[in-house]
Motif scaffolding. Structure first.
Motif, PDB file in Angstrom:
ATOM      1  N   ARG A 102       0.836  -1.213   0.000  1.00 15.93           N
ATOM      2  CA  ARG A 102       0.000   0.000   0.000  1.00 15.93           C
ATOM      3  C   ARG A 102       0.866   1.256   0.000  1.00 15.93           C
ATOM      4  NH1 ARG A 102      -5.181  -1.165   0.641  1.00 15.93           N
ATOM      5  NH2 ARG A 102      -5.796   0.957   1.117  1.00 15.93           N
ATOM      6  N   ALA A 141       2.043   1.686  -3.470  1.00 13.48           N
ATOM      7  CA  ALA A 141       0.988   2.159  -4.359  1.00 13.48           C
ATOM      8  C   ALA A 141       0.711   3.648  -4.160  1.00 13.48           C
ATOM      9  CB  ALA A 141      -0.284   1.363  -4.121  1.00 13.48           C
ATOM     10  N   LEU A 178      -0.982   4.658  -1.604  1.00 10.00           N
ATOM     11  CA  LEU A 178      -2.252   4.748  -0.875  1.00 10.00           C
ATOM     12  C   LEU A 178      -1.994   5.118   0.576  1.00 10.00           C
ATOM     13  CD1 LEU A 178      -4.071   1.577  -2.250  1.00 10.00           C
ATOM     14  CD2 LEU A 178      -4.696   3.948  -2.683  1.00 10.00           C
ATOM     15  N   TYR A 234      -2.987  -2.377  -8.823  1.00 12.11           N
ATOM     16  CA  TYR A 234      -2.898  -2.966  -7.490  1.00 12.11           C
ATOM     17  C   TYR A 234      -3.924  -4.088  -7.352  1.00 12.11           C
ATOM     18  CZ  TYR A 234      -3.562  -3.147  -2.394  1.00 12.11           C
ATOM     19  OH  TYR A 234      -3.698  -3.550  -1.091  1.00 12.11           O
ATOM     20  N   LEU A 235      -3.441  -5.243  -6.927  1.00 11.95           N
ATOM     21  CA  LEU A 235      -4.333  -6.362  -6.648  1.00 11.95           C
ATOM     22  C   LEU A 235      -4.279  -6.614  -5.152  1.00 11.95           C
ATOM     23  CD1 LEU A 235      -5.971  -8.855  -7.905  1.00 11.95           C
ATOM     24  CD2 LEU A 235      -3.856 -10.105  -7.564  1.00 11.95           C
ATOM     25  N   GLY A 236      -5.316  -6.210  -4.433  1.00 14.34           N
ATOM     26  CA  GLY A 236      -5.355  -6.427  -2.987  1.00 14.34           C
ATOM     27  C   GLY A 236      -5.752  -7.864  -2.680  1.00 14.34           C
ATOM     28  N   LEU A 269      -8.554  -8.548  -1.470  1.00 17.01           N
ATOM     29  CA  LEU A 269      -9.975  -8.614  -1.825  1.00 17.01           C
ATOM     30  C   LEU A 269     -10.103  -8.443  -3.337  1.00 17.01           C
ATOM     31  CD1 LEU A 269     -11.285  -6.312   0.993  1.00 17.01           C
ATOM     32  CD2 LEU A 269     -11.713  -8.747   0.811  1.00 17.01           C
ATOM     33  N   ASP A 270     -11.174  -9.039  -3.924  1.00 18.75           N
ATOM     34  CA  ASP A 270     -11.254  -9.079  -5.385  1.00 18.75           C
ATOM     35  C   ASP A 270     -12.049  -7.925  -5.992  1.00 18.75           C
ATOM     36  OD1 ASP A 270      -9.731 -11.364  -5.591  1.00 18.75           O
ATOM     37  OD2 ASP A 270     -11.453 -12.640  -5.145  1.00 18.75           O
ATOM     38  N   ALA A 271     -12.766  -7.157  -5.167  1.00 15.30           N
ATOM     39  CA  ALA A 271     -13.539  -6.019  -5.665  1.00 15.30           C
ATOM     40  C   ALA A 271     -14.490  -6.416  -6.794  1.00 15.30           C
ATOM     41  CB  ALA A 271     -12.618  -4.893  -6.130  1.00 15.30           C
ATOM     42  N   VAL A 272     -15.115  -7.579  -6.660  1.00 12.51           N
ATOM     43  CA  VAL A 272     -16.073  -8.026  -7.673  1.00 12.51           C
ATOM     44  C   VAL A 272     -17.479  -7.705  -7.178  1.00 12.51           C
ATOM     45  CG1 VAL A 272     -17.055 -10.056  -8.781  1.00 12.51           C
ATOM     46  CG2 VAL A 272     -14.586  -9.848  -8.554  1.00 12.51           C
ATOM     47  N   LYS A 273     -18.247  -6.946  -7.974  1.00 15.70           N
ATOM     48  CA  LYS A 273     -19.627  -6.616  -7.597  1.00 15.70           C
ATOM     49  C   LYS A 273     -20.546  -7.745  -8.043  1.00 15.70           C
ATOM     50  CE  LYS A 273     -18.732  -2.438  -6.129  1.00 15.70           C
ATOM     51  NZ  LYS A 273     -18.525  -2.357  -4.682  1.00 15.70           N
ATOM     52  N   TRP A 300     -13.338  -1.626 -15.568  1.00 13.85           N
ATOM     53  CA  TRP A 300     -12.017  -1.404 -14.967  1.00 13.85           C
ATOM     54  C   TRP A 300     -10.954  -1.117 -16.025  1.00 13.85           C
ATOM     55  CZ3 TRP A 300     -11.614   0.039 -10.235  1.00 13.85           C
ATOM     56  CH2 TRP A 300     -12.546  -0.410  -9.280  1.00 13.85           C
ATOM     57  N   ARG A 331      -8.074  -8.030 -14.876  1.00 17.81           N
ATOM     58  CA  ARG A 331      -8.134  -6.563 -14.992  1.00 17.81           C
ATOM     59  C   ARG A 331      -6.741  -5.980 -15.066  1.00 17.81           C
ATOM     60  NH1 ARG A 331     -11.149  -6.205  -9.514  1.00 17.81           N
ATOM     61  NH2 ARG A 331     -13.208  -6.974 -10.047  1.00 17.81           N
ATOM     62  N   LEU A 341     -25.500  -0.516 -11.221  1.00 15.22           N
ATOM     63  CA  LEU A 341     -25.591  -1.271  -9.962  1.00 15.22           C
ATOM     64  C   LEU A 341     -26.884  -0.932  -9.222  1.00 15.22           C
ATOM     65  CD1 LEU A 341     -21.957  -1.143  -8.546  1.00 15.22           C
ATOM     66  CD2 LEU A 341     -23.300  -3.194  -8.986  1.00 15.22           C
ATOM     67  N   ASP A 382     -15.293  -4.395  -0.263  1.00 14.70           N
ATOM     68  CA  ASP A 382     -14.903  -5.419  -1.235  1.00 14.70           C
ATOM     69  C   ASP A 382     -13.595  -5.055  -1.950  1.00 14.70           C
ATOM     70  OD1 ASP A 382     -15.552  -3.574  -3.142  1.00 14.70           O
ATOM     71  OD2 ASP A 382     -17.321  -4.613  -3.888  1.00 14.70           O
ATOM     72  N   GLY A 383     -12.927  -4.000  -1.491  1.00 17.57           N
ATOM     73  CA  GLY A 383     -11.605  -3.687  -2.031  1.00 17.57           C
ATOM     74  C   GLY A 383     -11.641  -2.802  -3.267  1.00 17.57           C
ATOM     75  N   ALA A 384     -12.837  -2.392  -3.711  1.00 20.76           N
ATOM     76  CA  ALA A 384     -12.916  -1.601  -4.944  1.00 20.76           C
ATOM     77  C   ALA A 384     -12.403  -0.173  -4.743  1.00 20.76           C
ATOM     78  CB  ALA A 384     -14.352  -1.574  -5.450  1.00 20.76           C
ATOM     79  N   ASP A 429      -9.774   1.020  -3.225  1.00 19.87           N
ATOM     80  CA  ASP A 429      -8.342   1.148  -3.557  1.00 19.87           C
ATOM     81  C   ASP A 429      -8.151   1.299  -5.056  1.00 19.87           C
ATOM     82  OD1 ASP A 429      -7.765   0.706  -0.917  1.00 19.87           O
ATOM     83  OD2 ASP A 429      -7.598  -1.461  -1.179  1.00 19.87           O
ATOM     84  N   ARG A 430      -8.853   0.439  -5.792  1.00 16.87           N
ATOM     85  CA  ARG A 430      -8.655   0.440  -7.246  1.00 16.87           C
ATOM     86  C   ARG A 430      -9.283   1.665  -7.897  1.00 16.87           C
ATOM     87  NH1 ARG A 430      -8.551  -5.969  -7.693  1.00 16.87           N
ATOM     88  NH2 ARG A 430      -8.415  -5.918  -5.451  1.00 16.87           N
ATOM     89  N   LEU A 451      -6.709   4.285  -7.494  1.00 18.12           N
ATOM     90  CA  LEU A 451      -5.527   4.109  -8.336  1.00 18.12           C
ATOM     91  C   LEU A 451      -5.920   4.241  -9.800  1.00 18.12           C
ATOM     92  CD1 LEU A 451      -3.697   1.179  -6.573  1.00 18.12           C
ATOM     93  CD2 LEU A 451      -3.039   3.556  -6.661  1.00 18.12           C
ATOM     94  N   LEU A 468      -8.462   5.540   2.678  1.00 22.48           N
ATOM     95  CA  LEU A 468      -7.682   4.576   1.893  1.00 22.48           C
ATOM     96  C   LEU A 468      -6.517   4.003   2.680  1.00 22.48           C
ATOM     97  CD1 LEU A 468      -7.598   6.506  -1.467  1.00 22.48           C
ATOM     98  CD2 LEU A 468      -8.528   4.239  -1.139  1.00 22.48           C
TER      99      LEU A 468
END
Lengths: 229, 221, 241
Positions: A47, A50, A52, A80-82, A84-88, A100, A149, B14, B77-79, B81-82, B85, B220
């Protein structure tokens, strides 16, 4: 040729010192693997890299340019791949990728973005599921989507991957391996935190446990104490 | 397409796939306003007199309800951060989120407001002022709420905290919004009130992205 | 400002200042209270109840002053990353809230004999102070809402700055609103024409309140720094095993 260098970095989470006196350096085409026990600061370091999380002490340089001076430029070149997957759950894998990829690369229009997303879907083996909501995906498939992504993001010079192979099967790990090699061949850099051996050629390793043992030296301790108290 | 528009489209998509979220806020608006007749009594003249204030206060509360999830859902869900960025910067992110939130929650409240006004026996000549004032006022409420949401992301008891932060900041909008409707009901011109509301909106448009971006930066870390 | 960045140096200076500051504060309180209750005349309209003013008005001034100091600490924290700003802001907010509460309670007590009611919404000044109290509540709630204390302090700093921009707008709105809903008939201190015999105790009490604020701020900041030192020592002890 670019280089990415960190000097005497320290990080404080809450009141807990995570790491201190950390140096790293990655060059174009290079890969750096971060290893260490839980809580050794791998994720925090990613982080920090990145941009952040500002480091408590120390500097980071990209081509001798101080990161703190141009945070937006660094955000634009970093993927950045955390963990968590950030998938909705309500979006489909295709919508997810199109959003993305285009969000990161403003030059992609709806058409070129879709072609790119289809390519990424085929790579991840998600083409048959492309138009179903993401809630039907398994954990491994979500991880593949999250990696896709980044793997198909051409704007990123620097990949920061936090435990990329979590939930991936052997085939998935192999796919990642190929994209990583391609990215490095193009001159990109990678920093990955990992527990599992990744077997990337010529990858350097930074062991945060070793660093933590060094920090418990009385000298470093005294210095840290001065800064806080 | 730029990041703002892409994010706006994604958030609207959404929201359309989970329409219940917006519907809950509108339902709260209607049910909350109906509490007043039950508490005060059915005397229609008294209800008509307090209708502008009740409408504005309940609309304000209803607009706060869904804000808790605005950045929290992205952070969980981590979105987030992205989203940060990217080449677009945090201010564009804050504005896109606020804009989507207004379309999903503020606009339905606006559309439902004549119904609530009817239930409270408000005089018909206040309806136009009510709609105009809400049209200018609710975006300000959402913008201020977006800053409060960014500040309280990751906090314990985030929802209650958000309301505590946003309510005092919302006071000017409530005062002038309700006053515009009151003025229309007694036949006074409402232009000045709408101008103040527009001024507040402009000020919020300039300042809240700055504050929101500063707050998001903290979220963040 | 930067020469106070080292907490140890701050503590040295603060500890040296504190006894003098306390002495001055006690002196100001003694003379202020003497003038306020004994040596100043009762008001020709309000009688002795006007003496509440000598508590009420300085408390209201301090409520505003404390909020301004919060904003300065917020700037120090966010812009200059001053290491003590977090400690000072965290220490100042409850003191400011205390002054605001005193202003509200004394305002209400004063309102009873003057207007015949405990709370008059028509008084824009009192209503603005109430909103200021809400700002303090939000600030304190935000400071303590995070497991990571620095996160809370910096979020609260952003809020303090937002509040500084917003407070004049609120003040203007409330002023305007009270004239709309109630004709301006209930001003208690008639304009600026205040008798010198009343001005002396007022200024003395204001000075006393300011000294009291500074003493409390130093005491609270000292306690907060001690608490942090203790936490670090505990962590180091745990690391040593």
């Amino acid at each position: 040729m670019s280089d990415f260098i960190g000097e005497s970095l320290a990080c404080l989470r809450g009141e807990r010192p995570v790491f201190a006196g950390l140096d790293f350096s990655v060059a174009s085409g290079g890969a750096l693997l971060l290893t260490g026990a839980n809580g050794s600061g791998k994720s925090s370091l990613l982080r920090v890299m990145a941009g952040l999380l500002p480091p408590t002490a120390g500097q980071i340089w990209w081509d001798r340019e101080d990161l703190a001076r141009e945070p937006d430029a660094h955000h634009a070149r970093t993927a950045y791949l955390g963990h968590l997957d950030a998938v909705k759950a309500a979006l489909t894998p295709r919508e997810d990728l199109m959003f993305w990829l285009r969000y990161r690369a403003p030059h992609l229009n709806a058409y070129s973005g879709r072609i790119r997303a289809d390519e990424a879907l085929a790579w991840a083996g998600l083409t048959p599921l492309a138009d179903l909501p993401c809630r039907v995906l398994s954990a491994g498939q979500r991880r593949r989507l999250a990696i896709a992504r980044i793997a198909f993001d051409e704007t990123a010079d620097l990949w920061l991957l936090d435990e990329p192979t979590t939930a991936l099967d052997a085939n998935g790990a192999l796919l990642l391996h190929d994209r990583v090699a391609l990215h490095r061949a193009r001159g990109g850099m990678i920093v990955a935190a990992t527990h599992q051996p990744l077997h990337w050629p010529d990858a350097q390793t930074l062991d945060l446990d070793v660093l933590a043992r060094r920090r418990s030296d009385a000298a470093t301790r005294g210095k840290y104490f001065d800064n806080v108290a | 397409m730029n990041g703002f528009a892409l994010l706006l489209v994604r958030d609207l998509r959404l929201a359309l796939r989970r329409p219940a979220d917006a519907a809950v806020a509108v339902a709260f608006f209607v049910v909350g306003a109906c509490l007043f007749p039950f508490g005060i009594g059915s005397e229609s003249q008294l209800l008509a007199r307090i209708a502008p204030g009740v409408l504005w206060a309940v609309a304000l509360l209803a607009s706060l309800l869904p804000l808790e999830r605005l950045f929290l859902a992205e952070a969980e869900d981590g979105a987030l951060d992205r989203l940060a960025l990217s080449p677009h910067g945090l201010m564009s992110l804050v504005l896109a989120k606020a804009c989507a939130q207004w379309l999903v929650v503020g606009l339905p409240l606006l559309i439902a407001s004549p119904l609530v006004a009817l239930l409270l026996n408000m005089d018909v000549n206040g309806y136009g002022a009510l709609l105009a004032a809400l049209l200018l006022g609710t975006p300000t409420l959402v913008l201020i709420g977006t800053v409060a949401a960014a500040l309280s992301t990751g906090a314990r008891r985030g929802g209650v905290l958000l309301a505590l932060l946003a309510l005092p900041l919302d006071l000017p909008v409530l005062i002038f919004g309700a006053a515009a409707v009151q003025a229309a009901l007694v036949g006074d011109p409402i232009g000045a009130y709408l101008q103040v509301l527009a001024g507040l909106l402009l000020g919020a448009l300039v300042l809240t992205p700055i504050a929101g971006a500063a707050a998001l930066k903290l979220a963040l870390e | 400002m930067q020469f106070l960045a080292n907490p140890a140096r701050f503590l040295r200076i603060a500890n040296a200042l504190l006894p003098w500051l306390a002495l001055i504060t006690i002196g100001l309180f003694a003379s202020g209270l003497y003038y306020a209750f004994l040596a100043s005349p009762p008001d020709y309209q309000q009688g002795d109840s006007v003496r509440i003013m000598y508590i009420h008005v300085p408390a209201a001034w301090m409520a505003l002053m404390s909020y301004a100091s919060l904003a300065v600490f917020a700037l120090m924290l966010l812009v200059w990353k001053h290491p003590l700003a977090d400690v000072l802001a965290r220490s100042a907010a409850p003191i400011g809230a205390g002054f605001t509460l005193i202003a509200l309670v004394t305002g209400s007590l004063w309102g009873r004999p003057t207007w015949g009611t405990w709370w008059a919404w028509g008084d824009a000044r009192l209503t603005s102070v109430l909103v200021l109290f809400f700002f303090y509540l939000g600030h304190m709630a935000l400071t303590h809402a995070f497991d990571d204390a620095t996160r809370g302090a910096r979020a609260a700093a952003v809020l303090a700055l937002v509040g500084v921009v917003n407070l004049p707008v609120v003040k203007f709105s409330v002023d305007w609103w009270s004239t709309l809903h109630q004709p301006a008939s209930i001003s208690r201190i008639g304009g600026s024409a205040i008798d010198p015999s009343m001005l002396t105790p007022l200024l003395l009490m204001a000075g006393a309140f300011l000294g009291y604020f500074l003493c409390l701020l130093i005491l609270r900041a000292r306690a907060e720094l001690a608490r942090r030192k203790l936490r670090v020592l505990q962590l180091l002890a745990a690391e040593r095993g």
